[in-house]
Design a protein around this motif. Structure first.
Motif, PDB file in Angstrom:
ATOM      1  N   THR A  18      -6.438  32.360  20.041  1.00 19.96           N
ATOM      2  CA  THR A  18      -5.247  33.098  19.631  1.00 19.96           C
ATOM      3  C   THR A  18      -3.981  32.366  20.041  1.00 19.96           C
ATOM      4  N   LYS A  19      -3.960  31.868  21.264  1.00 20.60           N
ATOM      5  CA  LYS A  19      -2.787  31.121  21.721  1.00 20.60           C
ATOM      6  C   LYS A  19      -2.603  29.836  20.910  1.00 20.60           C
ATOM      7  N   GLY A  20      -3.710  29.168  20.581  1.00 26.34           N
ATOM      8  CA  GLY A  20      -3.630  27.963  19.762  1.00 26.34           C
ATOM      9  C   GLY A  20      -3.118  28.257  18.369  1.00 26.34           C
ATOM     10  N   MET A  21      -3.540  29.387  17.820  1.00 35.22           N
ATOM     11  CA  MET A  21      -3.092  29.765  16.485  1.00 35.22           C
ATOM     12  C   MET A  21      -1.582  30.007  16.486  1.00 35.22           C
ATOM     13  N   TRP A  22      -1.076  30.721  17.493  1.00 35.48           N
ATOM     14  CA  TRP A  22       0.362  30.978  17.565  1.00 35.48           C
ATOM     15  C   TRP A  22       1.151  29.701  17.846  1.00 35.48           C
ATOM     16  N   THR A  23       0.594  28.821  18.662  1.00 31.78           N
ATOM     17  CA  THR A  23       1.253  27.545  18.930  1.00 31.78           C
ATOM     18  C   THR A  23       1.339  26.716  17.657  1.00 31.78           C
ATOM     19  N   GLY A  24       0.240  26.687  16.912  1.00 36.38           N
ATOM     20  CA  GLY A  24       0.237  25.947  15.645  1.00 36.38           C
ATOM     21  C   GLY A  24       1.230  26.518  14.646  1.00 36.38           C
ATOM     22  N   ALA A  25       1.292  27.847  14.576  1.00 34.75           N
ATOM     23  CA  ALA A  25       2.250  28.475  13.661  1.00 34.75           C
ATOM     24  C   ALA A  25       3.681  28.143  14.080  1.00 34.75           C
ATOM     25  N   GLY A  26       3.937  28.173  15.385  1.00 32.21           N
ATOM     26  CA  GLY A  26       5.270  27.823  15.875  1.00 32.21           C
ATOM     27  C   GLY A  26       5.623  26.375  15.578  1.00 32.21           C
ATOM     28  N   ALA A  27       4.650  25.491  15.761  1.00 33.95           N
ATOM     29  CA  ALA A  27       4.893  24.073  15.467  1.00 33.95           C
ATOM     30  C   ALA A  27       5.133  23.872  13.973  1.00 33.95           C
ATOM     31  N   GLY A  28       4.432  24.630  13.153  1.00 32.50           N
ATOM     32  CA  GLY A  28       4.646  24.539  11.711  1.00 32.50           C
ATOM     33  C   GLY A  28       6.048  24.962  11.321  1.00 32.50           C
ATOM     34  N   VAL A  29       6.522  26.052  11.905  1.00 34.99           N
ATOM     35  CA  VAL A  29       7.881  26.520  11.624  1.00 34.99           C
ATOM     36  C   VAL A  29       8.901  25.506  12.129  1.00 34.99           C
ATOM     37  N   LEU A  30       8.659  24.990  13.346  1.00 30.53           N
ATOM     38  CA  LEU A  30       9.565  23.981  13.903  1.00 30.53           C
ATOM     39  C   LEU A  30       9.616  22.745  13.005  1.00 30.53           C
ATOM     40  N   GLY A  31       8.459  22.303  12.532  1.00 28.85           N
ATOM     41  CA  GLY A  31       8.425  21.144  11.638  1.00 28.85           C
ATOM     42  C   GLY A  31       9.150  21.405  10.331  1.00 28.85           C
ATOM     43  N   PHE A  32       9.004  22.636   9.820  1.00 26.99           N
ATOM     44  CA  PHE A  32       9.702  22.993   8.591  1.00 26.99           C
ATOM     45  C   PHE A  32      11.210  22.968   8.798  1.00 26.99           C
ATOM     46  N   ILE A  41       2.562  19.569   9.373  1.00 22.94           N
ATOM     47  CA  ILE A  41       1.139  19.394   9.060  1.00 22.94           C
ATOM     48  C   ILE A  41       0.285  19.667  10.298  1.00 22.94           C
ATOM     49  N   ILE A  42       0.698  19.130  11.433  1.00 23.46           N
ATOM     50  CA  ILE A  42      -0.045  19.378  12.675  1.00 23.46           C
ATOM     51  C   ILE A  42      -0.028  20.871  13.012  1.00 23.46           C
ATOM     52  N   GLY A  43       1.105  21.508  12.821  1.00 18.32           N
ATOM     53  CA  GLY A  43       1.207  22.939  13.085  1.00 18.32           C
ATOM     54  C   GLY A  43       0.281  23.756  12.212  1.00 18.32           C
ATOM     55  N   VAL A  44       0.234  23.434  10.941  1.00 15.21           N
ATOM     56  CA  VAL A  44      -0.652  24.150  10.027  1.00 15.21           C
ATOM     57  C   VAL A  44      -2.113  23.912  10.400  1.00 15.21           C
ATOM     58  N   LEU A  45      -2.454  22.685  10.756  1.00 14.98           N
ATOM     59  CA  LEU A  45      -3.830  22.389  11.153  1.00 14.98           C
ATOM     60  C   LEU A  45      -4.213  23.134  12.438  1.00 14.98           C
ATOM     61  N   LEU A  46      -3.305  23.178  13.413  1.00 17.69           N
ATOM     62  CA  LEU A  46      -3.579  23.923  14.646  1.00 17.69           C
ATOM     63  C   LEU A  46      -3.738  25.412  14.373  1.00 17.69           C
ATOM     64  N   ALA A  47      -2.901  25.956  13.519  1.00 15.96           N
ATOM     65  CA  ALA A  47      -3.004  27.372  13.190  1.00 15.96           C
ATOM     66  C   ALA A  47      -4.326  27.664  12.479  1.00 15.96           C
ATOM     67  N   ALA A  48      -4.729  26.800  11.560  1.00 20.61           N
ATOM     68  CA  ALA A  48      -5.994  27.001  10.851  1.00 20.61           C
ATOM     69  C   ALA A  48      -7.179  26.875  11.799  1.00 20.61           C
ATOM     70  N   LEU A  49      -7.131  25.915  12.702  1.00 21.24           N
ATOM     71  CA  LEU A  49      -8.200  25.753  13.679  1.00 21.24           C
ATOM     72  C   LEU A  49      -8.271  26.967  14.604  1.00 21.24           C
ATOM     73  N   GLY A  50      -7.138  27.441  15.074  1.00 21.87           N
ATOM     74  CA  GLY A  50      -7.108  28.631  15.921  1.00 21.87           C
ATOM     75  C   GLY A  50      -7.659  29.848  15.200  1.00 21.87           C
ATOM     76  N   PHE A  51      -7.317  29.986  13.923  1.00 21.18           N
ATOM     77  CA  PHE A  51      -7.827  31.096  13.129  1.00 21.18           C
ATOM     78  C   PHE A  51      -9.343  31.016  12.984  1.00 21.18           C
TER      79      PHE A  51
END
Length: 82
Positions: A18-32, A41-51
């Motif tokens: 769960t924490k990895g998913m939120w971190t990935g989502a945050g990184a995705g927003v930051l990258g955007f 891309i890394i953020g989306v991959l982390l969020a998908a992996l966490g999910f």
């Protein structure tokens, strides 16, 4: 609940996922927002992996709880008078 070693591993795994998913989502927003494609891309991959990991642990939890519930029902059936 989480007193057995397997329960502890599942609780920790679900928490980390769960924490990895939120971190990935945050990184995705930051990258955007930063217009940095590689961060997005890394953020989306982390969020998908966490999910995916979170889903895996939730399915295991559901199966374990269903088996425990069925065992309780069978034990109670044995205690009922005919």
């Amino acid at each position: 609940m989480a007193t057995s070693p397997e329960g502890i591993v599942e609780a920790v795994g679900a928490s980390v996922a769960t924490k990895g998913m939120w971190t990935g989502a945050g990184a995705g927003v930051l990258g955007f927002l930063a217009q940095a494609n590689w961060i997005g891309i890394i953020g989306v991959l982390l969020a998908a992996l966490g999910f995916a990991v979170n889903t895996y642990f939730q399915v295991r939890k559901d199966r374990r709880e269903a088996a425990e519930s069925q065992a309780r029902i069978e034990a109670l059936k044995g205690q009922c008078r005919p």
